[in-house]
Scaffold this active site. Structure first.
Site, PDB file in Angstrom:
ATOM      1  N   ASN A  52      -2.854   2.684   5.698  1.00 42.22           N
ATOM      2  CA  ASN A  52      -2.001   1.511   5.497  1.00 42.22           C
ATOM      3  C   ASN A  52      -1.942   0.731   6.801  1.00 42.22           C
ATOM      4  O   ASN A  52      -1.887   1.320   7.875  1.00 42.22           O
ATOM      5  CB  ASN A  52      -0.566   1.925   5.121  1.00 42.22           C
ATOM      6  N   GLY A  53      -1.897  -0.596   6.705  1.00 42.16           N
ATOM      7  CA  GLY A  53      -1.778  -1.413   7.896  1.00 42.16           C
ATOM      8  C   GLY A  53      -2.990  -2.299   8.088  1.00 42.16           C
ATOM      9  O   GLY A  53      -3.855  -2.411   7.209  1.00 42.16           O
ATOM     10  N   HIS A  82      19.889 -36.932  -3.154  1.00 44.66           N
ATOM     11  CA  HIS A  82      19.032 -37.332  -2.045  1.00 44.66           C
ATOM     12  C   HIS A  82      17.558 -37.024  -2.315  1.00 44.66           C
ATOM     13  O   HIS A  82      16.788 -36.829  -1.372  1.00 44.66           O
ATOM     14  CB  HIS A  82      19.493 -36.658  -0.745  1.00 44.66           C
ATOM     15  N   LYS A 127       6.626  -4.808  -2.618  1.00 45.41           N
ATOM     16  CA  LYS A 127       8.004  -4.511  -2.226  1.00 45.41           C
ATOM     17  C   LYS A 127       8.160  -4.487  -0.711  1.00 45.41           C
ATOM     18  O   LYS A 127       9.097  -5.041  -0.157  1.00 45.41           O
ATOM     19  CB  LYS A 127       8.404  -3.152  -2.806  1.00 45.41           C
ATOM     20  N   ARG A 152       5.280  -0.677  -4.309  1.00 49.23           N
ATOM     21  CA  ARG A 152       4.921  -1.230  -3.005  1.00 49.23           C
ATOM     22  C   ARG A 152       3.878  -2.332  -3.121  1.00 49.23           C
ATOM     23  O   ARG A 152       3.662  -3.079  -2.170  1.00 49.23           O
ATOM     24  CB  ARG A 152       4.400  -0.117  -2.091  1.00 49.23           C
ATOM     25  N   CYS A 168       0.829  -1.197   0.000  1.00 49.10           N
ATOM     26  CA  CYS A 168       0.000   0.000   0.000  1.00 49.10           C
ATOM     27  C   CYS A 168       0.867   1.252   0.000  1.00 49.10           C
ATOM     28  O   CYS A 168       2.020   1.245   0.413  1.00 49.10           O
ATOM     29  CB  CYS A 168      -0.951   0.054   1.176  1.00 49.10           C
ATOM     30  N   GLU A 200      18.839 -17.688  -4.004  1.00 52.28           N
ATOM     31  CA  GLU A 200      18.436 -16.359  -4.460  1.00 52.28           C
ATOM     32  C   GLU A 200      18.161 -16.344  -5.961  1.00 52.28           C
ATOM     33  O   GLU A 200      17.212 -15.692  -6.420  1.00 52.28           O
ATOM     34  CB  GLU A 200      19.522 -15.339  -4.095  1.00 52.28           C
ATOM     35  N   TRP A 220      -3.587  -2.672  -1.198  1.00 55.15           N
ATOM     36  CA  TRP A 220      -3.370  -4.112  -1.336  1.00 55.15           C
ATOM     37  C   TRP A 220      -4.436  -4.789  -0.495  1.00 55.15           C
ATOM     38  O   TRP A 220      -4.498  -4.605   0.714  1.00 55.15           O
ATOM     39  CB  TRP A 220      -1.971  -4.480  -0.852  1.00 55.15           C
ATOM     40  N   GLU A 259       9.876 -15.153  -8.759  1.00 51.49           N
ATOM     41  CA  GLU A 259       9.197 -13.887  -8.485  1.00 51.49           C
ATOM     42  C   GLU A 259       8.680 -13.207  -9.741  1.00 51.49           C
ATOM     43  O   GLU A 259       7.558 -12.691  -9.747  1.00 51.49           O
ATOM     44  CB  GLU A 259      10.159 -12.919  -7.773  1.00 51.49           C
ATOM     45  N   LYS A 281      14.555 -15.291  -7.667  1.00 53.70           N
ATOM     46  CA  LYS A 281      14.387 -14.249  -8.672  1.00 53.70           C
ATOM     47  C   LYS A 281      13.552 -14.754  -9.849  1.00 53.70           C
ATOM     48  O   LYS A 281      12.672 -14.057 -10.354  1.00 53.70           O
ATOM     49  CB  LYS A 281      15.758 -13.756  -9.173  1.00 53.70           C
TER      50      LYS A 281
END
Length: 621
Positions: free
Chosen positions: A101-102, A517, A616, A27, A2, A494, A75, A501, A498
């Site tokens: 927001n929140g 394994h 984000k 965001r 948000c 990582e 959001w 995402e 990427k």
């Protein structure tokens, strides 16, 4: 998640609000809206589902010259992404309008109480509950002080309301009765106020303010601001007026513009050499052969007494924490534990005396990381942070730490913040090592190796054309495996993240030796295995793992050190990177993996900077 913007002054508010919301798109959001105060003190409200450009089209069809307004990107948490649930929200009787927001944890309890008082609700959100609660508190204030029409009545009504809330909030509020003021409040969700000449700005972070003002005020938890065009008054919810410091905004327009790049992610990948230099600037001391990290706010004797370090983080920052674990245990000989913040906050894990806790975060607002930091503080442990955003919640709550100075990262998938975190952790390992057993000569050698990293990353970026060719070859595959060992196991994790995402391809990272394994059962001709294997003491072992994949018909993409002729015989899809010391390999070896994810996503038509379902700054649990 948000974003909030607000403006009061001589400009056309709608223009700033739309531009500010566009700068906050990174965001994450699924609807957006703006509200201004028009003639007759009526609220002019426009809300839309989807991208900012749809909202902008609606606003341009109904332009307003108002100089006061608020805006929001939402959001969805409480209620689906619909126009009815989009912010800003009016109170039931239209006395005020707000954006939030929140998450309010006790909204249902408050809503039931307000329903009994006759309040009606037009949305499913917890935010509309706040609007009606403030209206009720305003009504009660006026009942007690019928002749008081000062703006302070609105301020006190907000304080009364937020005192009843459990959860997190960043609020901007406008009252119909006071069309010359915006009110703001925060608890756990960031808000900054931009100070201009005869105007003020409000935003979730500083990026919307670039080009408008270079002076900002960071609101702290439990603070409430009353803002007019000419004044800013900050008070604590419970303790009255407080002094506020004005900080210099250290961003420029180039930081938030694309500068000729097709996407912010690509721009930020190519900004990494300069970001790394900024992280290093002023922090390497040749005379003492150590790193200068004054922001830790701890004396050498205090640091020497540390017996254990805990890194807590989420997502990409968790991967950089793993790199830090390898560095600190090898270089400084300190036991290190890496904990998911979302797990640490609820676990009752035994924590030794003399344990130092680092919260590692790009945004400084990640809800789980902030909660884990607070839990460790409650238990009496020293808490520090490695963070990129000055004035963020975690930066304010930690007792010290390291700012990355990597510059704003707008692409949702982190790139330059990750490599800067790894570099900051390398300097931390050097600092601790020199306090303990690391010799002067070894410290000087590490400094020279660390200094060379930005140039090595610049050289690694020259692999872009090769990576693009490989991306075209494998873009239609639906599964990838990423494999590495020792320092490059976190790199494998990582790299896989990427790809997941931004391209929505299933990818998994593993220690290369773990393939046999179980995961080796996934290998087939349509599942590429990406091996991260620059030269090192375990190179031959990784080569054996690669040969196991080749023997089963699996295609291989290798990230290898320049001059490695042996790997060229094993696969035609090799991406060469410059040779660096093993503890610094993660910073260089991730570069082609970032590029690979980027090019595959672009070729698949994905929205690289704003991938679906992601945000984000994850400010909710």
């Amino acid at each position: 998640m948000c974003g909030i913007v607000g403006y009061i002054g001589p400009r056309v508010a709608q223009e700033f609000l739309l531009e500010g919301l566009s700068r906050l798109e990174y965001r994450g959001y699924d609807s957006a809206g703006v509200a201004t105060i028009g003639p007759g003190c009526d609220f002019e409200v426009f809300r839309e589902v989807g991208r900012i450009k749809r909202l902008a089209q609606l606003v341009h069809e109904h332009p307003s010259r108002s100089g006061i307004g608020i805006g929001h990107t939402r959001w969805a948490t409480h209620g689906a992404p619909t126009v009815q649930n989009a912010h800003p929200h009016r109170s039931a009787n239209g006395e005020l309008i707000l954006a939030h927001n929140g998450v309010i944890e006790n909204y249902d309890e408050i809503k039931n109480r307000l329903l009994k008082l006759g309040y009606q609700f037009a949305s499913e959100t917890d935010t509309e509950v706040i609007a009606n609660l403030i209206e009720e508190c305003l009504k009660q204030r006026k009942r007690c002080f019928p002749h008081d029409s000062e703006r302070a009545v609105g301020l006190e009504a907000i304080k009364d309301a937020i005192g009843q809330l459990r959860g997190t909030y960043g609020l901007v509020v406008m009252f119909r009765e006071w069309p010359d003021a915006i009110f703001a409040a925060r608890l756990g969700s960031p808000l900054v106020v931009g100070v201009g000449e005869g105007e003020h700005f409000v935003a979730s972070d500083a990026s919307p303010l670039v080009g408008y003002t270079d002076r900002i005020v960071y609101l702290a938890d439990h603070q409430v601001a009353m803002i007019t065009a000419d004044s800013l008054e900050v008070s604590h919810r419970d303790h009255g007026l407080v002094d506020h410091d004005i900080h210099e905004l250290q961003l420029d327009a180039n930081s938030v513009d694309l500068n000729g790049f097709e996407h912010y992610m690509l721009k930020e990948i190519f900004e990494q050499p300069s970001a790394l230099r900024n992280t290093l600037r002023g922090r390497l001391n040749d005379d003492d052969a150590t790193a200068v990290l004054g922001g830790l706010n701890m004396t050498p004797s205090q640091l020497r007494s540390i017996k254990r370090i805990v890194f807590t983080a989420c997502g990409t920052s968790w991967h950089s924490s793993l790199v830090g674990e390898y560095m600190l245990e090898e270089i400084a000989q300190i036991p290190v534990e890496v904990e998911y913040a979302s797990e640490l906050r609820y676990r009752n894990s035994p924590m030794w005396d003399n344990t130092l806790v680092f919260a590692i975060t790009q945004s400084g607002e990640t809800a789980d990381t902030l909660a884990a930091l607070r839990e460790m503080k409650r238990k009496g442990h020293r808490t520090l942070a490695i963070c990129n955003v000055i004035g963020s919640s975690i930066a304010q709550e930690a007792e010290g730490g390291i700012y990355l100075h990597a510059g704003p990262e707008i692409g949702v998938a982190s790139t330059k913040a990750y490599t800067s975190q790894c570099l900051a952790l390398a300097m931390l390992a050097l600092h601790f090592g020199r306090l303990r057993h690391l010799s002067y000569a070894d410290g000087r050698a590490m400094i020279e190796q660390i200094r060379a990293v930005p140039d090595a990353v610049q050289q690694a970026l020259s692999s872009n054309d090769t990576v693009k060719r490989i991306a075209a070859k494998f873009k239609d595959c639906q599964n990838f495996l990423y494999l590495g060992r020792h320092y490059n196991f976190p790199t494998a994790l990582e790299g896989a993240l990427k790809l997941k995402e931004i391209s929505y391809i299933h990818a998994e990272g593993y220690p290369a030796a773990e393939m046999k394994h179980g995961p080796i059962a996934l290998v087939d001709r349509n599942t590429p295995s990406v091996f991260v294997m620059p030269k090192g003491f375990i190179y031959d072992k990784v080569m054996s793992n690669l040969e196991e994949i080749k023997a089963r018909g699996g295609p291989v993409i290798a990230i290898a050190a320049e001059g490695d002729r042996r790997i060229e015989k094993m696969t035609e899809d090799v991406i060469f990177i410059p040779h660096v010391s093993e503890f610094l390999q993660p910073i260089v070896s991730i570069i082609p993996l970032q590029l690979l994810a980027y090019h595959i996503a672009v070729m698949r038509g994905c929205d690289v900077d704003k991938p679906r379902n992601l945000a984000k700054s994850v400010t909710v649990e």
